[in-house]
Motif scaffolding. Structure first.
Motif, PDB file in Angstrom:
ATOM      1  N   ASN A 190       2.842   3.100  11.593  1.00 22.44           N
ATOM      2  CA  ASN A 190       2.166   3.711  12.734  1.00 22.44           C
ATOM      3  C   ASN A 190       1.345   4.937  12.378  1.00 22.44           C
ATOM      4  O   ASN A 190       0.903   5.668  13.255  1.00 22.44           O
ATOM      5  CB  ASN A 190       3.184   4.089  13.806  1.00 22.44           C
ATOM      6  N   ALA A 191       1.172   5.192  11.074  1.00 25.74           N
ATOM      7  CA  ALA A 191       0.452   6.400  10.674  1.00 25.74           C
ATOM      8  C   ALA A 191      -1.013   6.287  11.092  1.00 25.74           C
ATOM      9  O   ALA A 191      -1.579   5.193  11.154  1.00 25.74           O
ATOM     10  CB  ALA A 191       0.540   6.578   9.167  1.00 25.74           C
ATOM     11  N   THR A 192      -1.641   7.448  11.360  1.00 28.40           N
ATOM     12  CA  THR A 192      -3.046   7.449  11.739  1.00 28.40           C
ATOM     13  C   THR A 192      -3.897   7.228  10.512  1.00 28.40           C
ATOM     14  O   THR A 192      -3.507   7.620   9.403  1.00 28.40           O
ATOM     15  CB  THR A 192      -3.446   8.796  12.361  1.00 28.40           C
ATOM     16  N   PRO A 193      -5.059   6.612  10.670  1.00 24.13           N
ATOM     17  CA  PRO A 193      -5.947   6.386   9.538  1.00 24.13           C
ATOM     18  C   PRO A 193      -6.284   7.691   8.813  1.00 24.13           C
ATOM     19  O   PRO A 193      -6.372   7.704   7.585  1.00 24.13           O
ATOM     20  CB  PRO A 193      -7.199   5.786  10.172  1.00 24.13           C
ATOM     21  N   ASP A 194      -6.444   8.770   9.545  1.00 25.44           N
ATOM     22  CA  ASP A 194      -6.765  10.045   8.910  1.00 25.44           C
ATOM     23  C   ASP A 194      -5.646  10.482   7.981  1.00 25.44           C
ATOM     24  O   ASP A 194      -5.881  10.881   6.836  1.00 25.44           O
ATOM     25  CB  ASP A 194      -6.974  11.128   9.981  1.00 25.44           C
ATOM     26  N   ALA A 195      -4.411  10.391   8.484  1.00 29.35           N
ATOM     27  CA  ALA A 195      -3.267  10.818   7.666  1.00 29.35           C
ATOM     28  C   ALA A 195      -3.165   9.956   6.415  1.00 29.35           C
ATOM     29  O   ALA A 195      -2.930  10.449   5.306  1.00 29.35           O
ATOM     30  CB  ALA A 195      -1.982  10.717   8.479  1.00 29.35           C
ATOM     31  N   ALA A 242      -5.613   8.340   4.888  1.00 27.69           N
ATOM     32  CA  ALA A 242      -6.706   8.681   3.980  1.00 27.69           C
ATOM     33  C   ALA A 242      -6.389   9.964   3.224  1.00 27.69           C
ATOM     34  O   ALA A 242      -6.607  10.056   2.012  1.00 27.69           O
ATOM     35  CB  ALA A 242      -8.004   8.821   4.763  1.00 27.69           C
ATOM     36  N   ALA A 243      -5.848  10.932   3.935  1.00 25.78           N
ATOM     37  CA  ALA A 243      -5.526  12.210   3.299  1.00 25.78           C
ATOM     38  C   ALA A 243      -4.483  12.012   2.203  1.00 25.78           C
ATOM     39  O   ALA A 243      -4.609  12.542   1.095  1.00 25.78           O
ATOM     40  CB  ALA A 243      -5.006  13.188   4.360  1.00 25.78           C
ATOM     41  N   LEU A 244      -3.465  11.187   2.536  1.00 20.95           N
ATOM     42  CA  LEU A 244      -2.405  10.964   1.549  1.00 20.95           C
ATOM     43  C   LEU A 244      -2.954  10.219   0.324  1.00 20.95           C
ATOM     44  O   LEU A 244      -2.605  10.520  -0.813  1.00 20.95           O
ATOM     45  CB  LEU A 244      -1.259  10.158   2.179  1.00 20.95           C
ATOM     46  N   ARG A 245      -3.843   9.239   0.595  1.00 17.52           N
ATOM     47  CA  ARG A 245      -4.414   8.491  -0.527  1.00 17.52           C
ATOM     48  C   ARG A 245      -5.135   9.418  -1.472  1.00 17.52           C
ATOM     49  O   ARG A 245      -5.023   9.300  -2.691  1.00 17.52           O
ATOM     50  CB  ARG A 245      -5.384   7.422  -0.013  1.00 17.52           C
ATOM     51  N   ASP A 303       0.857  -1.166   0.000  1.00 23.76           N
ATOM     52  CA  ASP A 303       0.000   0.000   0.000  1.00 23.76           C
ATOM     53  C   ASP A 303       0.905   1.232   0.000  1.00 23.76           C
ATOM     54  O   ASP A 303       1.670   1.458   0.938  1.00 23.76           O
ATOM     55  CB  ASP A 303      -0.885  -0.024   1.256  1.00 23.76           C
ATOM     56  N   ALA A 304       0.818   1.994  -1.059  1.00 25.76           N
ATOM     57  CA  ALA A 304       1.748   3.106  -1.226  1.00 25.76           C
ATOM     58  C   ALA A 304       1.692   4.065  -0.038  1.00 25.76           C
ATOM     59  O   ALA A 304       2.731   4.535   0.438  1.00 25.76           O
ATOM     60  CB  ALA A 304       1.423   3.852  -2.516  1.00 25.76           C
ATOM     61  N   ALA A 305       0.491   4.326   0.448  1.00 22.27           N
ATOM     62  CA  ALA A 305       0.371   5.291   1.539  1.00 22.27           C
ATOM     63  C   ALA A 305       1.047   4.759   2.790  1.00 22.27           C
ATOM     64  O   ALA A 305       1.792   5.481   3.469  1.00 22.27           O
ATOM     65  CB  ALA A 305      -1.108   5.576   1.804  1.00 22.27           C
TER      66      ALA A 305
END
Lengths: 315, 540
Positions: A43-48, A50-53, A34-36
């Motif tokens: 450990n990235a947050t789901p919000d971060a 999603a934003a990157l995606r 998964d590129a993101a």
């Protein structure tokens, strides 16, 4: 061979590469990466994420993603490396340059040695020279490159201490040291090529020397030498061209092992690093570049073939 | 008589083999003077080509020689390699059998002609090229300048052979060896090359050794003839003498075997009119499929037409000859009739409609059999003769019919081979014997029609004669109809009731065999008849 034919071939190469790009893109989509996640870490947050995606367009349809990528490729932009965050293209093309240098030296050395060896073996068929060449080339063909490489390093670098075993120095920086570093990889690669091509030249030439038109040329009063160089060689080298073109493909894709052993940062090594890091843009770029060189090499071989043998009619 | 140009005295040649020496030539003595043409006639393996190589000093290392070969008194056996190279192409020229293999495919015709002039006459490349053009014009090539620049594949067989002949004559040699120079060419082209040979021979007076298996041809062009059999010259003398009164038994046999139109082997009267066995109606065959890309681009059809609306019929028990040059569609028709080619049109067999491959059921295949040209490729080399012959017995034999060794023995005896051949493999048989096995296989199913596709053209003339005799005999016994495909007009006139002439896919003539001598004929048929050398005066 008409200009129209050449144009058609170039268009066909474009078409081939388009298909290759589709396959390459499709395979990288299947890879479990998964590129993101790759970019932000586990450990990235789901919000971060999603934003990157959204930012990377990963939520777009696959076709749209492909078209975006393809548009970039056509402009020489293969995207940013997930590993280094740097643009992929410059690093890849630099690596390609080093591999091409290795390939070029290897091919030149091969041509200089393999063709004369093949000729001598064919002309002295059944004699000691022929048996010697045949035996050595048989060994050369059957040894895998990591064995050859190890032997070469063992003898020339370790025992004799003549040459550095690994590493790479750009020719522009220090030409002499650069060349010294190239000798062993070139030797390893060209040994295999020489073995392969000299066998090919020998067997083709033996066949040609038995043909009616060679006998006819001899019976016209031409000397053995004239017949060999003017009548036989051209016909014997024709199939060799195809083999050399295929070998170019091997040189660029298959020398991964050699580049790895000698720590030569060529495109093969770059590709391995990219695969290990699941660096999707780099993998795509590497695969596409290799496919392109392969297609171009075969195209050049076809042109050379048609130029040497007028029976070949392309239209 | 003046001193001969080429004088061969007591020449013997052996090849060393692991099993000892094999004799290729034995005590050969002959001579050719200026202006003479010596025809050297023999069957394959008789040593005629070995003699040519010996004269050209192109022998393998295993050769052991005896005697002398003298060129204007100089013994070539005692001449050094370097001197020989200077003689070859300059004082002795050679014309080879097949121009498509004796010319280098990757060099232009001009290059291959000019190099001889550069080598032997010391011309510069430019001079040689100009001289080459003149030479090509001299051998009757229409556009010599263009021909010089062409590559072998861009010239026809006849044009290529003219280039080879021009090369052989280029340095005004004293002697030229012609090794079957027309065998690989079509009838009409061969005739033209032969005329060219006669013309140049008369003009230059070169001493010619003309090697051929074709007696009829030699009788037309040679002044002297030598017959060679198993490495020995069995008879030689003036052409008229040898042909009119052959003394040697082998020569007599050879002469008797030459097909002669006036010597019919079959009753001339065609089988009584009735219902035709096979009717071929407007059968067309096209080769080649539209290439996929071409179809996408809407390109014009690149198909090649093998047969164009061919119609003919064969009566029961009739022998219908089909003649034509290579590529005229003879074999294409044979393949269509046996389901090896797709065709358009219709075939009716004994009243049954055969519209395509689907209609060719077991009954049709039993009744229609084919024999191919080369038994080497039509007989499975890994099967014994017994296995080869048992297949059709199993496939087509009537229920209850015997398929045992005795049945196979009978099949072999039918084609005059010993029953013991059943246990042999094809490579243990001679060419003629192999073709007999192929005939036995075709007759195993008791067919009503047998298609013979050039079945004797790979055979020597005496073997051909016996195979043809066998076919005629089988036809009388079983009343089988033949479609006899051949390029040999004399042969077809011996055995066929009617003759169909094909030209570039079209059937141009279909006439009774008698009409060939006095009927109104298509111009192509006419030129075909004119091109065929009639055999020499009757050999009693």
């Amino acid at each position: 061979m008409s200009p129209a034919y050449i144009l058609k071939r170039i268009l066909l190469i474009g078409y081939t590469l388009l298909v290759v790009s589709l396959i390459v893109f499709a395979i990288t989509q299947i890879l479990p990466a998964d590129a993101a996640v790759m970019m932000l870490g586990e450990n990235a947050t789901p919000d971060a994420l999603a934003a990157l995606r959204v930012k990377m367009g990963l939520n777009d349809s696959i076709w749209l993603q492909y078209l975006h990528w393809l548009a970039g490729v056509l402009h020489g932009d293969f995207g940013l490396s997930m590993r280094t965050g740097q643009p992929v293209a410059p690093a890849m093309f630099e690596a390609l340059g080093r591999s091409l240098l290795l390939a070029l030296f290897s091919i030149v050395l091969m041509l200089v040695l393999a063709i004369p060896l093949g000729i001598i073996a064919a002309v002295r068929r059944g004699r000691a020279v022929d048996l010697g060449v045949s035996f050595l080339s048989y060994v050369g063909v059957s040894l895998p490159e990591f064995v050859t490489a190890t032997l070469v390093v063992l003898v020339l670098a370790d025992w004799l201490q003549w040459l550095p075993a690994t590493g790479y120095v750009p020719l522009t920086e220090d030409p002499l040291r650069g060349l010294r570093h190239l000798v062993l990889p070139v030797l390893t690669v060209s040994l295999i090529l020489i073995a392969h091509v000299s066998r090919m030249v020998r067997s083709e030439l033996v066949d040609v020397l038995h043909s009616d038109y060679i006998r006819a040329a001899r019976l016209k009063g031409l000397s053995k030498r004239q017949v060999l160089f003017k009548h036989a060689l051209r016909n014997a080298l024709l199939p060799t061209i195809t083999i050399v073109a295929l070998d170019v493909g091997y040189l660029l894709g298959g020398v991964i092992v050699v580049e790895e052993i000698f720590a030569l940062p060529g495109i093969g090594r770059q590709l391995i690093v990219a695969i290990q890091a699941r660096d999707l843009p780099s993998i795509q770029a590497g695969a596409l570049i290799l496919a392109t060189t392969y297609a171009v090499a075969n195209f050049l071989a076809d042109i050379a073939y048609a130029w040497l043998d007028r029976r070949i009619q392309y239209d | 008589m003046a001193t001969p140009i080429l004088d061969i005295a007591g020449y013997g040649l052996d090849y060393a083999t692991p099993a000892g020496f094999t004799r290729a030539l034995d005590d050969v003595t002959l001579s050719i003077a200026r202006g003479e043409v010596l025809g050297l006639v023999g069957e394959s393996g008789s040593g005629k080509t070995s003699l040519a190589w010996a004269i050209m000093r192109h022998l393998p290392k295993s050769a052991r020689e005896a005697g002398a070969i003298r060129l204007t008194g100089q013994d070539l056996l005692k001449t050094s390699e370097a001197e020989i190279e200077a003689i070859r192409g300059k004082r002795i020229g050679m014309v080879f059998q097949d121009p498509s293999t004796s010319l280098n495919p990757t060099l232009s015709l001009g290059t291959q002609l000019a190099e001889v002039l550069v080598r032997h006459r010391g011309l510069t490349r430019k001079q040689a090229w100009a001289e080459g053009e003149e030479r090509l014009a001299h051998v009757g090539l229409k556009v010599p300048g263009q021909m010089m620049r062409r590559y072998p594949h861009e010239a026809s067989g006849g044009e290529k052979q003219r280039v080879v002949i021009a090369t052989a004559f280029a340095c005004q040699p004293e002697c030229i060896i012609f090794d079957e120079p027309t065998t690989a060419l079509d009838v009409i082209t061969a005739r033209q090359i032969l005329d060219l040979f006669k013309e140049l021979q008369a003009e230059t007076g070169v001493a010619s050794l003309y090697i051929s298996h074709d007696l009829a041809l030699v009788s037309q062009i040679a002044t002297k003839v030598a017959v060679i059999h198993r490495g020995k010259i069995v008879e030689q003398g003036a052409v008229a003498e040898v042909f009119a009164r052959p003394r040697d038994a082998y020569t007599q046999k050879l002469l008797a075997a030459v097909p002669r139109p006036d010597h019919r082997l079959v009753d001339t009267a065609a089988p009584a009119a009735g219902k035709p066995l096979v009717e071929v109606e407007k059968v067309s065959v096209h080769y080649g499929r539209k290439p996929f890309l071409g179809r996408l681009l809407g390109r014009a059809n690149t198909q090649f037409t093998g047969n164009r609306e061919v119609s003919l019929c064969v009566m029961p028990g009739e022998i219908l000859g089909i003649v034509g040059e290579s590529g005229s569609g003879k074999s294409t028709l044979a393949k269509a009739m046996t389901g090896l080619n797709r065709f358009e049109g219709e075939i009716r067999f004994a009243g049954r409609r055969i519209a395509g491959l689907g209609d060719m059921d077991r009954a049709y295949r039993r009744d229609v059999q084919i024999i191919f040209q080369h038994p080497d490729s039509s007989l499975n080399p890994r099967q014994r003769i017994r296995e080869i012959l048992s297949r059709p017995l199993e496939l087509y034999g009537e229920p209850g019919a015997r398929k045992d060794a005795a049945a196979i023995g009978e099949l072999l005896e039918q084609v005059r081979l010993p029953a013991s051949f059943a246990e042999r493999y094809p490579h243990q048989l001679s060419g003629g014997e192999k073709q007999r096995v192929a005939i036995a296989r075709a007759f195993a199913s008791k067919p009503k029609l047998v298609i013979c596709d050039e079945i004797t053209s790979a055979l020597d003339v005496s073997v051909q004669a016996s195979v043809v005799e066998l076919l005629v005999d089988l036809q009388k016994r079983f009343g089988t109809a033949y479609l006899f495909i051949t390029h040999d007009l004399n042969l077809v006139r011996q055995i066929a009731h009617r003759v169909a002439v094909m030209y570039r896919g079209d059937l141009v003539d279909l006439v009774d065999v008698a009409a060939l001598t006095d009927g109104t004929l298509h111009p192509y048929t006419r030129s075909l008849l004119d091109a065929v050398p009639a055999p020499a005066a009757a050999a009693a």
